[in-house]
Design a protein around this motif. Structure first.
Motif, short mmCIF file in Angstrom:
data_model
loop_
_atom_site.label_atom_id
_atom_site.label_comp_id
_atom_site.label_asym_id
_atom_site.label_seq_id
_atom_site.Cartn_x
_atom_site.Cartn_y
_atom_site.Cartn_z
N TYR A 148 0.82 -1.22 0.00
CA TYR A 148 0.00 0.00 0.00
C TYR A 148 0.85 1.27 0.00
O TYR A 148 0.37 2.32 -0.42
N ALA A 149 2.09 1.17 0.44
CA ALA A 149 2.99 2.31 0.30
C ALA A 149 3.27 2.58 -1.18
O ALA A 149 3.30 3.74 -1.63
N VAL A 150 3.45 1.52 -1.95
CA VAL A 150 3.67 1.66 -3.39
C VAL A 150 2.41 2.21 -4.05
O VAL A 150 2.48 3.14 -4.89
N GLN A 161 -3.16 6.02 -5.56
CA GLN A 161 -4.42 5.30 -5.35
C GLN A 161 -5.12 5.82 -4.10
O GLN A 161 -4.52 5.92 -3.02
N GLU A 162 -6.39 6.11 -4.23
CA GLU A 162 -7.15 6.68 -3.13
C GLU A 162 -7.26 5.70 -1.96
O GLU A 162 -7.56 4.52 -2.14
N GLU A 206 -3.71 5.75 3.79
CA GLU A 206 -4.30 5.48 5.10
C GLU A 206 -4.16 4.01 5.47
O GLU A 206 -3.84 3.67 6.62
N THR A 207 -4.40 3.15 4.51
CA THR A 207 -4.24 1.71 4.75
C THR A 207 -2.80 1.39 5.12
O THR A 207 -2.54 0.58 6.02
N GLY A 231 5.11 10.48 0.49
CA GLY A 231 3.88 10.36 -0.29
C GLY A 231 4.09 10.27 -1.79
O GLY A 231 3.14 10.40 -2.57
N LYS A 232 5.29 10.04 -2.22
CA LYS A 232 5.56 9.95 -3.66
C LYS A 232 6.76 9.04 -3.89
O LYS A 232 7.52 8.76 -2.96
#
Length: 209
Positions: free
Chosen positions: A33-35, A41-42, A46-47, A105-106
């Motif tokens: 989910y970091a990727v 991806q929305e 948070e996940t 975040g990127k």
């Protein structure tokens, strides 16, 4: 290394194995989910943060313990975390990389390093989980040996009680009318020894399961 105040129970070993398994699962979920978060991806960020929180909490409990669980309680775990494997350092570095990647975040160096360390860290987590499982097996074997020892002692007492019952019946028979109350006591004792036999059989079945 923390020493447990008392021998660990099967329930505690089960909780430790589950917690270690959760740490394995969340490590992979975190990277995935970091990727996805870096790709925009929305909800992925948070996940990933939730996964990191779970991972960090599970790791802290496994290393430092809690009210219900011990921390590092055996030499094998001590070695896996702080010895040749240096697991604690690798896991701490993984947590730091994950935090930096999520804060960014990127796509970037932190995310690339996080992805690169995912497999080596998983190997460390698998090794540590295997230790918890092995310690649990040793505990189960020890408990069975102790149970068999207790059963042996109970069987000895039961045999002695049967001899007392037999002698009491003989004395009561010889005493005739005067020995009726003694005969009642012998009957009660005989019932008790029969119940003990049943308990021993049930315990033996449990020990051999």
């Amino acid at each position: 290394m923390q020493e447990p105040a008392k021998p660990l129970s099967g329930e505690v070993f089960g909780a430790l194995i589950n917690l270690s398994g959760r740490r394995r699962f969340t490590s992979q979920r975190l990277v995935l989910y970091a990727v996805l978060a870096a790709q925009g991806q929305e909800g992925a960020a948070e996940t990933a943060r939730d996964a990191l929180k779970l991972f960090r909490e599970a790791h802290h409990t496994l290393v430092n313990g809690s009210d219900a669980l011990p921390g590092i309680f055996c030499p094998e775990l001590q070695d896996a975390y702080h010895g040749r494997s240096d697991g604690a350092r690798q896991i701490a570095a993984f947590i730091d990389l994950a935090q930096r990647a999520l804060d960014s975040g990127k796509p970037g160096a932190a995310l690339d390093q996080l992805v690169a360390t995912a497999t080596p860290v998983l190997a460390v987590l698998n090794q540590i989980t295997a230790i918890y499982e092995e310690q649990s097996k040793k505990h189960a074997i020890l408990m069975k040996k102790q149970l068999r020892g207790v059963i042996t002692e109970i069987e000895t007492i039961a045999r002695q009680a049967k001899m007392v019952t037999f002698n009491a019946r003989v004395v009561a028979a010889r005493a005739g009318h005067a020995g009726r109350e003694f005969a009642v006591v012998a009957g009660v004792l005989s019932t008790i020894t029969t119940e003990i036999d049943d308990m021993v059989k049930a315990a033996l079945q449990a020990a051999n399961a």
